[in-house]
Design a protein around this motif. Sequence first.
Motif, PDB file in Angstrom:
ATOM      1  N   LEU A 368       0.807  -1.223   0.000  1.00  0.00           N
ATOM      2  CA  LEU A 368       0.000   0.000   0.000  1.00  0.00           C
ATOM      3  C   LEU A 368       0.839   1.272   0.000  1.00  0.00           C
ATOM      4  O   LEU A 368       0.534   2.236  -0.716  1.00  0.00           O
ATOM      5  N   LEU A 369       1.885   1.305   0.803  1.00  0.00           N
ATOM      6  CA  LEU A 369       2.630   2.547   1.028  1.00  0.00           C
ATOM      7  C   LEU A 369       4.098   2.476   0.624  1.00  0.00           C
ATOM      8  O   LEU A 369       4.769   3.505   0.598  1.00  0.00           O
ATOM      9  N   GLY A 370       4.605   1.268   0.346  1.00  0.00           N
ATOM     10  CA  GLY A 370       6.001   1.131  -0.041  1.00  0.00           C
ATOM     11  C   GLY A 370       6.916   0.979   1.171  1.00  0.00           C
ATOM     12  O   GLY A 370       6.512   1.218   2.315  1.00  0.00           O
ATOM     13  N   PRO A 371       8.175   0.594   0.930  1.00  0.00           N
ATOM     14  CA  PRO A 371       9.086   0.294   2.041  1.00  0.00           C
ATOM     15  C   PRO A 371       9.433   1.495   2.907  1.00  0.00           C
ATOM     16  O   PRO A 371       9.823   1.327   4.058  1.00  0.00           O
ATOM     17  N   ALA A 372       9.284   2.709   2.375  1.00  0.00           N
ATOM     18  CA  ALA A 372       9.596   3.896   3.177  1.00  0.00           C
ATOM     19  C   ALA A 372       8.674   4.043   4.381  1.00  0.00           C
ATOM     20  O   ALA A 372       8.978   4.779   5.331  1.00  0.00           O
ATOM     21  N   SER A 373       7.556   3.301   4.383  1.00  0.00           N
ATOM     22  CA  SER A 373       6.609   3.398   5.512  1.00  0.00           C
ATOM     23  C   SER A 373       7.064   2.590   6.728  1.00  0.00           C
ATOM     24  O   SER A 373       6.560   2.811   7.838  1.00  0.00           O
ATOM     25  N   PHE A 374       8.018   1.684   6.556  1.00  0.00           N
ATOM     26  CA  PHE A 374       8.405   0.808   7.660  1.00  0.00           C
ATOM     27  C   PHE A 374       8.947   1.564   8.883  1.00  0.00           C
ATOM     28  O   PHE A 374       8.504   1.322  10.008  1.00  0.00           O
ATOM     29  N   PRO A 375       9.935   2.469   8.719  1.00  0.00           N
ATOM     30  CA  PRO A 375      10.457   3.149   9.909  1.00  0.00           C
ATOM     31  C   PRO A 375       9.389   3.949  10.661  1.00  0.00           C
ATOM     32  O   PRO A 375       9.390   3.969  11.895  1.00  0.00           O
ATOM     33  N   TRP A 376       8.494   4.600   9.934  1.00  0.00           N
ATOM     34  CA  TRP A 376       7.439   5.380  10.588  1.00  0.00           C
ATOM     35  C   TRP A 376       6.498   4.464  11.365  1.00  0.00           C
ATOM     36  O   TRP A 376       6.023   4.833  12.459  1.00  0.00           O
ATOM     37  N   SER A 377       6.233   3.272  10.836  1.00  0.00           N
ATOM     38  CA  SER A 377       5.394   2.306  11.546  1.00  0.00           C
ATOM     39  C   SER A 377       6.069   1.850  12.835  1.00  0.00           C
ATOM     40  O   SER A 377       5.414   1.706  13.877  1.00  0.00           O
ATOM     41  N   VAL A 378       7.377   1.615  12.771  1.00  0.00           N
ATOM     42  CA  VAL A 378       8.131   1.225  13.972  1.00  0.00           C
ATOM     43  C   VAL A 378       8.024   2.313  15.042  1.00  0.00           C
ATOM     44  O   VAL A 378       7.766   2.033  16.221  1.00  0.00           O
ATOM     45  N   LEU A 379       8.206   3.557  14.631  1.00  0.00           N
ATOM     46  CA  LEU A 379       8.109   4.667  15.587  1.00  0.00           C
ATOM     47  C   LEU A 379       6.725   4.731  16.233  1.00  0.00           C
ATOM     48  O   LEU A 379       6.591   4.918  17.449  1.00  0.00           O
ATOM     49  N   ALA A 380       5.692   4.571  15.429  1.00  0.00           N
ATOM     50  CA  ALA A 380       4.325   4.634  15.965  1.00  0.00           C
ATOM     51  C   ALA A 380       4.069   3.525  16.979  1.00  0.00           C
ATOM     52  O   ALA A 380       3.418   3.727  18.011  1.00  0.00           O
ATOM     53  N   LEU A 381       4.601   2.321  16.717  1.00  0.00           N
ATOM     54  CA  LEU A 381       4.393   1.193  17.621  1.00  0.00           C
ATOM     55  C   LEU A 381       5.204   1.330  18.910  1.00  0.00           C
ATOM     56  O   LEU A 381       4.789   0.836  19.970  1.00  0.00           O
ATOM     57  N   LEU A 382       6.355   1.990  18.832  1.00  0.00           N
ATOM     58  CA  LEU A 382       7.209   2.082  20.009  1.00  0.00           C
ATOM     59  C   LEU A 382       6.718   3.104  21.030  1.00  0.00           C
ATOM     60  O   LEU A 382       7.127   3.042  22.200  1.00  0.00           O
ATOM     61  N   ILE A 383       5.855   4.014  20.640  1.00  0.00           N
ATOM     62  CA  ILE A 383       5.325   4.999  21.603  1.00  0.00           C
ATOM     63  C   ILE A 383       4.568   4.305  22.746  1.00  0.00           C
ATOM     64  O   ILE A 383       4.887   4.520  23.925  1.00  0.00           O
ATOM     65  N   PRO A 384       3.584   3.424  22.453  1.00  0.00           N
ATOM     66  CA  PRO A 384       2.924   2.733  23.578  1.00  0.00           C
ATOM     67  C   PRO A 384       3.856   1.800  24.344  1.00  0.00           C
ATOM     68  O   PRO A 384       3.671   1.593  25.549  1.00  0.00           O
ATOM     69  N   VAL A 385       4.856   1.232  23.669  1.00  0.00           N
ATOM     70  CA  VAL A 385       5.829   0.383  24.369  1.00  0.00           C
ATOM     71  C   VAL A 385       6.526   1.170  25.471  1.00  0.00           C
ATOM     72  O   VAL A 385       6.604   0.747  26.636  1.00  0.00           O
ATOM     73  N   LEU A 386       7.038   2.350  25.120  1.00  0.00           N
ATOM     74  CA  LEU A 386       7.754   3.169  26.101  1.00  0.00           C
ATOM     75  C   LEU A 386       6.828   3.666  27.203  1.00  0.00           C
ATOM     76  O   LEU A 386       7.212   3.719  28.379  1.00  0.00           O
ATOM     77  N   VAL A 387       5.595   4.024  26.842  1.00  0.00           N
ATOM     78  CA  VAL A 387       4.635   4.495  27.849  1.00  0.00           C
ATOM     79  C   VAL A 387       4.371   3.405  28.887  1.00  0.00           C
ATOM     80  O   VAL A 387       4.378   3.659  30.108  1.00  0.00           O
ATOM     81  N   VAL A 388       4.167   2.156  28.435  1.00  0.00           N
ATOM     82  CA  VAL A 388       3.856   1.061  29.362  1.00  0.00           C
ATOM     83  C   VAL A 388       5.068   0.715  30.224  1.00  0.00           C
ATOM     84  O   VAL A 388       4.940   0.473  31.434  1.00  0.00           O
ATOM     85  N   VAL A 389       6.263   0.684  29.621  1.00  0.00           N
ATOM     86  CA  VAL A 389       7.463   0.391  30.414  1.00  0.00           C
ATOM     87  C   VAL A 389       7.639   1.430  31.518  1.00  0.00           C
ATOM     88  O   VAL A 389       7.904   1.100  32.680  1.00  0.00           O
ATOM     89  N   ILE A 390       7.480   2.693  31.171  1.00  0.00           N
ATOM     90  CA  ILE A 390       7.657   3.765  32.153  1.00  0.00           C
ATOM     91  C   ILE A 390       6.578   3.700  33.229  1.00  0.00           C
ATOM     92  O   ILE A 390       6.841   3.927  34.415  1.00  0.00           O
ATOM     93  N   ALA A 391       5.351   3.343  32.838  1.00  0.00           N
ATOM     94  CA  ALA A 391       4.247   3.295  33.799  1.00  0.00           C
ATOM     95  C   ALA A 391       4.339   2.091  34.733  1.00  0.00           C
ATOM     96  O   ALA A 391       3.883   2.160  35.877  1.00  0.00           O
ATOM     97  N   ALA A 392       4.933   0.991  34.270  1.00  0.00           N
ATOM     98  CA  ALA A 392       4.977  -0.247  35.067  1.00  0.00           C
ATOM     99  C   ALA A 392       6.157  -0.217  36.031  1.00  0.00           C
ATOM    100  O   ALA A 392       7.000  -1.119  36.059  1.00  0.00           O
ATOM    101  N   ARG A 393       6.189   0.805  36.856  1.00  0.00           N
ATOM    102  CA  ARG A 393       7.334   1.043  37.743  1.00  0.00           C
ATOM    103  C   ARG A 393       7.335   0.093  38.942  1.00  0.00           C
ATOM    104  O   ARG A 393       8.379  -0.374  39.373  1.00  0.00           O
TER     105      ARG A 393
END
Length: 406
Positions: A368-393
Amino acid sequence: MSNHTTQLAGSPTGSGDRTRLPLAALLALATAVFVTSLTETLPAGVLPAMSAGLGVGESAMGQSVTVYAIGTALTAIPLSAATAGWRRKRLLLTAMAGFAVANTVTAVSANYPLTMVARFVAGVAAGLAWALLAGYARRMAPVHLQGKAIAIAMAGIPVALSLGVPAGTFLGRALGWQAAFWSMTVLTVALLAWIAATVPDLPGQRQHGRAPMLRTLTVPGVAPVLFVTLVFVLAHTVLYAYIAPFLDGLGMGGSTDRVLLVFGAASLVSIWLVGAHINRRLRALTVAAGLLVAGAAALLAVAAGSPALVYLAVTLWGLGWGGAPTLLQTAVGDAGGEVADAAQAMLVTLWNAAMAGGGVIGGILLGLLGPASFPWSVLALLIPVLVVVIAARAHGFPAERPHMTS
């Protein structure tokens, strides 16, 4: 938690009282991890030859990786529950024998459906092994060295990806793709003898000590670790599974092997660092892992026309990702307490579901979007990852591993 720690650290042979790691046994487990990881990814290196040999298209042959992940995801939890009472050495030998059979059938098969059945069986063996290996390494080590023990065992993953896949690819080109799978059989048979000679036997769980899987999710800290595992692995796989077309889009299609070598070398450094510091810095290391992979994705998003930026990004990616299996398996084991084995089985299932999902989502993004979309998808997915790690203190990702402060 103290009872759980004693249970994990101890063994019938008193390994929990030792001050040193059982290195020969841990290296055998690392080789088992290597076998599981390389068996999963080996078809990627010999895909054109396999598809030609079996008379199917490359996309159909690529599903041999997907069916392996599905086999693992579907069976890790039920098999872990069914074999919870087995002695650990018997279970490990059974899982590795499964790999020997599956890789042998793959090597001799001239039939696509039979090959796919063999790959599914290999995935089932992997589900059995993955639910077992981290806990096994942990229980063989004294408490203060459990993180290092898991790190040694998990070192088989980056070695498989950085050295095993290129070596298998080379062997496949020189002697035919079947030779690559025969080599896996030979290695696994040798590993069975190694395990029999050096790995201590440990008991399984008693029947009354087992916990239902759904109840495991209610243990504080387990759900956050499992969420982070699912989304972090998904983010990584979307990019890793399609690194070749991504590099093609940057005009670096001929550099895939070198890029993966750099990634693997950085991953090994990451495993060493995590093993050295995990007891005191589990939380900080997990946050750093997410930030490093996010930084790598940001660099790759703007790396068009700059090979130097690509290699820098891949180095950061490896530094962030290499220690992730150790961090997540340690975190879920600590959080799980008395239900650590059930939590490990759930982690294995979600890990492989994320790998399969990453391949599917990456393919959709590519179309749909080509390979250039991969890094942006990774960034979008990592935002909730970091939020949960920081919250699970308090539970999940505490600053220090619980038993280290007791």
